[in-house]
Write a protein that holds these residues in place. Structure first.
Motif, PDB file in Angstrom:
ATOM      1  N   ARG A  91       0.840  -1.205   0.000  1.00  0.00           N
ATOM      2  CA  ARG A  91       0.000   0.000   0.000  1.00  0.00           C
ATOM      3  C   ARG A  91       0.867   1.243   0.000  1.00  0.00           C
ATOM      4  O   ARG A  91       2.018   1.220   0.429  1.00  0.00           O
ATOM      5  CB  ARG A  91      -0.902  -0.019   1.237  1.00  0.00           C
ATOM      6  CG  ARG A  91      -1.899  -1.172   1.243  1.00  0.00           C
ATOM      7  CD  ARG A  91      -3.060  -0.946   0.316  1.00  0.00           C
ATOM      8  NE  ARG A  91      -4.036  -0.073   0.904  1.00  0.00           N
ATOM      9  CZ  ARG A  91      -4.928  -0.459   1.803  1.00  0.00           C
ATOM     10  NH1 ARG A  91      -5.007  -1.701   2.164  1.00  0.00           N
ATOM     11  NH2 ARG A  91      -5.750   0.420   2.306  1.00  0.00           N
ATOM     12  N   GLY A  96      -1.373   4.424   4.387  1.00  0.00           N
ATOM     13  CA  GLY A  96      -1.651   3.219   3.621  1.00  0.00           C
ATOM     14  C   GLY A  96      -3.003   3.292   2.934  1.00  0.00           C
ATOM     15  O   GLY A  96      -3.630   2.272   2.675  1.00  0.00           O
ATOM     16  N   TYR A  98      -3.778   4.197  -0.093  1.00  0.00           N
ATOM     17  CA  TYR A  98      -3.805   3.924  -1.522  1.00  0.00           C
ATOM     18  C   TYR A  98      -3.491   2.463  -1.843  1.00  0.00           C
ATOM     19  O   TYR A  98      -2.524   1.908  -1.348  1.00  0.00           O
ATOM     20  CB  TYR A  98      -2.734   4.750  -2.245  1.00  0.00           C
ATOM     21  CG  TYR A  98      -2.957   6.230  -2.300  1.00  0.00           C
ATOM     22  CD1 TYR A  98      -3.900   6.788  -3.150  1.00  0.00           C
ATOM     23  CD2 TYR A  98      -2.173   7.089  -1.534  1.00  0.00           C
ATOM     24  CE1 TYR A  98      -4.064   8.174  -3.230  1.00  0.00           C
ATOM     25  CE2 TYR A  98      -2.326   8.472  -1.609  1.00  0.00           C
ATOM     26  CZ  TYR A  98      -3.281   9.002  -2.462  1.00  0.00           C
ATOM     27  OH  TYR A  98      -3.431  10.365  -2.547  1.00  0.00           O
ATOM     28  N   ALA A  99      -4.269   1.896  -2.764  1.00  0.00           N
ATOM     29  CA  ALA A  99      -3.885   0.663  -3.446  1.00  0.00           C
ATOM     30  C   ALA A  99      -3.229   1.128  -4.748  1.00  0.00           C
ATOM     31  O   ALA A  99      -3.723   2.052  -5.410  1.00  0.00           O
ATOM     32  CB  ALA A  99      -5.093  -0.201  -3.739  1.00  0.00           C
ATOM     33  N   ALA A 132      -8.542  -0.351   0.795  1.00  0.00           N
ATOM     34  CA  ALA A 132      -8.029   0.949   0.360  1.00  0.00           C
ATOM     35  C   ALA A 132      -9.149   1.985   0.271  1.00  0.00           C
ATOM     36  O   ALA A 132     -10.296   1.658  -0.018  1.00  0.00           O
ATOM     37  CB  ALA A 132      -7.343   0.815  -0.995  1.00  0.00           C
TER      38      ALA A 132
END
Length: 181
Positions: A91, A96, A98-99, A132
């Motif tokens: 990520r 974290g 965002y994917a 996400a």
């Protein structure tokens, strides 16, 4: 329009030879560039294409993304890959949030048929399932690529990823907020 099937990619239905007939070719004529803080469309002409070695390396990256906790999806026509999207396992972002849409391509003969949009929606759904808040895209700056991302609802990333920005300085760092089901 060709008969297209879609499936999650796994080691059972995808391997390092799966992109051997994939046509990455793109004749770029204009690209977005950052000038004094603003994105400006500039004439930049070149042809981008993949060698067989690059296609196989990319296929290995797709498999690594799945192996490392990400997800990948493919579009197929007659058993050949027409397009694919892969989320990296790691990520991004300070929380974290965002994917990372690490790979997203449609083979040249299949562009303009909605395949990319469907693969993108599949990647968004998988990113949501992975927890996400947003999808991160380090996007090729070609005019037609950016037009497609903007049509899919992407905007400039609130928190650009430093690694992506350094590795691909001409890319435009984008994000797509993921709606909760």
């Amino acid at each position: 329009m060709a008969d297209i099937t879609y499936a999650p990619l796994t080691a059972d239905n995808f391997n390092v030879f799966s992109l051997d007939k994939f046509i990455r070719r793109q004749h770029v004529r204009q690209c977005w560039r950052r000038v004094d803080g603003a994105l400006v469309l500039r004439p930049v002409e070149y042809i981008e294409d993949w060698t067989l070695e690059e296609r196989r390396s990319t296929a290995a990256e797709v498999l690594a993304a799945v192996r490392d906790g990400g997800a990948a999806f493919g579009a197929f026509s007659g058993g050949e890959a027409a397009g694919f999207a892969a989320l990296a396992g790691a990520r991004l972002g300070s929380r974290g949030q965002y994917a990372d849409l690490a790979l997203f391509y449609v083979s040249e003969p299949f562009r303009g048929q909605g395949i990319g949009g469907r693969l993108f929606r599949m990647a968004c759904a998988a990113a949501r399932e992975l927890g996400a808040e947003k999808l991160y895209i380090s996007a090729h700056s070609a005019a037609e690529v950016m037009a497609a991302y903007w049509a899919l609802g992407c905007v400039e990333a609130e928190e650009p990823d430093p690694r992506h920005a350094v590795e691909e300085p001409c890319d435009v760092q984008l994000e797509k907020r993921l709606k909760r089901p």
